[in-house]
Motif scaffolding. Structure first.
Motif, mmCIF file in Angstrom:
data_model
loop_
_atom_site.group_PDB
_atom_site.id
_atom_site.type_symbol
_atom_site.label_atom_id
_atom_site.label_comp_id
_atom_site.label_asym_id
_atom_site.label_seq_id
_atom_site.Cartn_x
_atom_site.Cartn_y
_atom_site.Cartn_z
ATOM 1 N N THR A 33 0.852 -1.187 0.000
ATOM 2 C CA THR A 33 0.000 0.000 0.000
ATOM 3 C C THR A 33 0.889 1.238 0.000
ATOM 4 O OG1 THR A 33 -0.159 0.298 2.417
ATOM 5 C CG2 THR A 33 -1.687 -1.252 1.392
ATOM 6 N N ARG A 35 0.127 5.644 -0.218
ATOM 7 C CA ARG A 35 -0.911 6.664 -0.370
ATOM 8 C C ARG A 35 -0.608 7.686 -1.464
ATOM 9 N NH1 ARG A 35 -0.261 9.915 5.377
ATOM 10 N NH2 ARG A 35 1.956 10.457 5.195
ATOM 11 N N HIS A 36 0.628 7.734 -1.945
ATOM 12 C CA HIS A 36 0.980 8.666 -3.017
ATOM 13 C C HIS A 36 0.947 7.935 -4.364
ATOM 14 C CE1 HIS A 36 2.055 11.657 -0.047
ATOM 15 N NE2 HIS A 36 2.854 10.787 0.543
ATOM 16 N N THR A 53 -5.210 -0.967 -1.794
ATOM 17 C CA THR A 53 -5.614 -0.205 -0.623
ATOM 18 C C THR A 53 -5.428 -1.063 0.619
ATOM 19 O OG1 THR A 53 -7.913 -0.956 -0.678
ATOM 20 C CG2 THR A 53 -7.351 0.991 -2.009
#
Length: 269
Positions: A33, A35-36, A53
């Motif tokens: 995972t 987030r960017h 995710t």
């Protein structure tokens, strides 16, 4: 180990993924995972591993390695809790966070293993300490030890010692880098070009580390072997003692331990 998901693909997370691939794991058995989006695309192209995710990782993975910053843990646990597969193994690489935190937030009975690695994982020379939570048994420690063996050495310690481990080996590389930086500056002060001073000190550090790792002599004996009567080294040691370098190191490592304790308490109910 089944499918492994690394939650948080920063430097340590990426180093673990790279080590797992080098150790023979297939890309299709790994998830991560990030987030960017740009960083996720970069990692997918570099390693052929699928970015997902946190919720998708919870649904698909048998072993989840949580490698996010301590301050980012709460939303990750919130996403994991409702979807975590029964008996999935959770491995925490989060500094200062106790297994009890994960056990409170995740489904009852979830086995959790706490790990304190360090940044030499980036070059396959990590020192990792592992501790079992309430629901983790010897078989889980064995799995995690095998997992981390591809990126360095592993030792098992009681969880009560993990804050000390964090201060000593987790933060430890920074202390060595700090000393090397100071010694290079000293070389410049004495008239050496920076490049020469850096080469002299870095190779000396590599050689000294190898002597410590491969020899059977205590560090005191190795130091004494360099310290001739009325020589240059003993004069340097005298100055180090005069300026309290040993005491400063002790105090610094205690301060790091205290901060590790604070990080854990910040998430207490």
């Amino acid at each position: 180990m089944g499918t492994i998901a690394v939650l948080g693909a920063g430097k340590i997370g990426e180093a673990l993924l790279s080590g797992l691939l080098s150790g023979g794991r297939a890309p299709e058995d790994l998830l991560f995972t990030e987030r960017h989006p740009a960083r996720a695309t970069e990692l997918q192209e570099r390693y052929g591993i699928t970015g997902v995710t946190v919720k998708e990782a919870a649904e698909r993975a048998d072993l989840l390695v949580v490698a996010v910053k301590p301050q980012d843990i709460e939303p990750v646990l919130a996403d994991l809790a409702p979807l975590l597969r029964p008996q999935s193994l959770v491995v925490s690489l989060c500094a200062g966070l106790p297994t009890a935190l994960f056990e409170r937030r995740l489904p009852s009975g979830t086995p959790v293993v706490r790990v304190m690695p360090n940044t030499p994982m980036l070059v396959g020379e990590a020192m990792s300490a592992v501790s079992s939570g309430k629901y983790a048994g010897p078989e889980h420690i064995e799995i995690v030890t095998d997992l981390l063996g591809c990126v360095g050495k592993v030792v098992e310690v009681p969880e009560s010692q993990q804050d000390a481990v964090t201060a000593l080996s987790g933060s430890g590389p920074a202390y060595f880098f700090y000393l090397v930086e100071a010694m290079i500056d000293a070389g410049i002060l004495l008239g050496l070009p920076r490049a020469v001073a850096e080469q002299l000190i870095v190779q000396s550090a590599v050689g000294a580390a190898k002597m410590l790792a491969e020899g059977e002599s205590h560090p005191v004996l190795l130091r004494e072997a360099v310290t001739s009567p009325a020589g240059t080294t003993i004069n340097a040691i005298r100055e180090l003692e005069k300026h309290g370098v040993r005491a400063a190191l002790l105090a610094a490592i205690e301060a790091a331990r205290d901060r590790s304790v604070e990080l854990g308490r910040a998430h207490e109910d």
